[in-house]
Design an enzyme around this catalytic site. Structure first.
Site, PDB file in Angstrom:
ATOM      1  N   HIS A  78      -3.462  -5.066   0.471  1.00 31.48           N
ATOM      2  CA  HIS A  78      -3.158  -5.413   2.057  1.00 31.48           C
ATOM      3  C   HIS A  78      -3.340  -6.794   2.232  1.00 31.48           C
ATOM      4  O   HIS A  78      -4.206  -7.483   2.749  1.00 31.48           O
ATOM      5  CB  HIS A  78      -4.054  -4.814   3.183  1.00 31.48           C
ATOM      6  CG  HIS A  78      -3.719  -3.337   3.288  1.00 31.48           C
ATOM      7  ND1 HIS A  78      -2.843  -2.699   4.148  1.00 31.48           N
ATOM      8  CD2 HIS A  78      -4.205  -2.259   2.574  1.00 31.48           C
ATOM      9  CE1 HIS A  78      -2.629  -1.419   3.988  1.00 31.48           C
ATOM     10  NE2 HIS A  78      -3.409  -1.076   3.085  1.00 31.48           N
ATOM     11  N   GLU A  86      -1.665  -8.704   4.282  1.00 30.92           N
ATOM     12  CA  GLU A  86      -1.825  -9.023   5.820  1.00 30.92           C
ATOM     13  C   GLU A  86      -3.290  -9.032   6.295  1.00 30.92           C
ATOM     14  O   GLU A  86      -3.329  -9.500   7.479  1.00 30.92           O
ATOM     15  CB  GLU A  86      -0.685  -7.959   6.557  1.00 30.92           C
ATOM     16  CG  GLU A  86      -1.535  -6.671   6.997  1.00 30.92           C
ATOM     17  CD  GLU A  86      -1.770  -5.676   5.629  1.00 30.92           C
ATOM     18  OE1 GLU A  86      -2.393  -4.672   6.033  1.00 30.92           O
ATOM     19  OE2 GLU A  86      -1.332  -5.891   4.650  1.00 30.92           O
ATOM     20  N   CYS A 138       0.744  -1.300  -0.071  1.00 33.33           N
ATOM     21  CA  CYS A 138      -0.160   0.101  -0.260  1.00 33.33           C
ATOM     22  C   CYS A 138       0.726   1.174  -0.243  1.00 33.33           C
ATOM     23  O   CYS A 138       1.413   1.703  -0.971  1.00 33.33           O
ATOM     24  CB  CYS A 138      -0.893  -0.186   0.964  1.00 33.33           C
ATOM     25  SG  CYS A 138      -2.262   1.225   1.002  1.00 33.33           S
TER      26      CYS A 138
END
Length: 236
Positions: free
Chosen positions: A211, A213, A116
């Site tokens: 993202h 994660e 990002c």
């Protein structure tokens, strides 16, 4: 590094005031999804709080791989622009630290993954510019959106993600003019650049606008960890 040992993956962090127990103090923090994703991909996570840019090269020298995490908007002056009304307050110390980390990783040939803000910062580090506001790439405040990205065939990203995939997303800025040497390796349906890479770099250098994660798909981090182990090529 011995291939029997998990590679050490540094993750850049925020410096924010945080509250826990009876304490409210400045803290170095990052969402737990980042170190969790590194562990799931077979690496060891080391958190890198914002520090003196002069120490970035020595820090990167201890690492097998580097993740530049998501976070605040980059100061527009870094790419020669005036702030847009929707651009958030800058984190100047973090900008300086992470730009130094990126420069050090590129110089030392340490595998690099931007996430990002990390994509945007890699682009700025290489002379690119940003779109300071766009709609449709996040959910409500504090909630990830989701949309499909399409990898560009023949790119490094496409070896990890060969097909279009829906990804967690939360950003209101994006690449405008590409930085030196960068190639686009994924797009959103509206044409927004969703991944970039350095195809001529001697080591794995990739950044994604979404993202990972925040999701269950480990393949992008798997690719970084493989590169950090020395078991994956820099490019295709």
């Amino acid at each position: 590094m011995s291939q029997s040992q998990p590679p050490l993956i540094g993750i850049s962090t925020y410096q924010e005031e945080a509250r826990w127990g009876v304490w409210t103090l400045p803290a170095a923090l990052v969402p737990a999804g980042y170190p969790r994703l590194v562990r799931r991909a077979g690496g060891l996570a080391a958190l890198l709080p914002p520090g003196d840019p002069e120490t970035a090269a020595a820090t990167v020298a201890r690492l097998d791989g580097l993740v530049i995490a998501g976070g605040a908007d980059i100061a527009p002056g870094r790419y020669g622009a005036e702030p847009h009304p929707r651009t958030g307050p800058p984190a100047l110390d973090r900008d300086a630290w992470e730009l130094a980390l990126i420069e050090a990783a590129l110089a030392a040939r340490v595998p690099l993954l931007g996430i990002c803000r990390g994509l945007q910062l890699l682009n700025v580090a290489l002379g690119g510019t940003l779109v300071q506001h766009l709609d449709g790439h996040s959910g409500p405040p504090g909630v990830f959106g989701r949309h499909e990205i399409t990898p560009v065939p023949g790119t490094l990203l496409s070896t990890a993600l060969p097909e279009p995939v829906a990804v967690p997303t939360y950003h209101h800025q994006a690449v405008d003019r590409l930085g030196r040497g960068l190639t686009v390796s994924a797009y959103a349906e509206d044409g927004t650049i969703e991944a970039v890479e350095l195809p001529d770099a001697p080591v794995f250098t990739l950044a994604v606008q979404w993202h990972p994660e925040a999701g269950e798909d480990t393949r992008v981090m798997d690719a970084l960890v493989a590169a950090a182990r020395g078991t994956a090529p820099a490019g295709v």
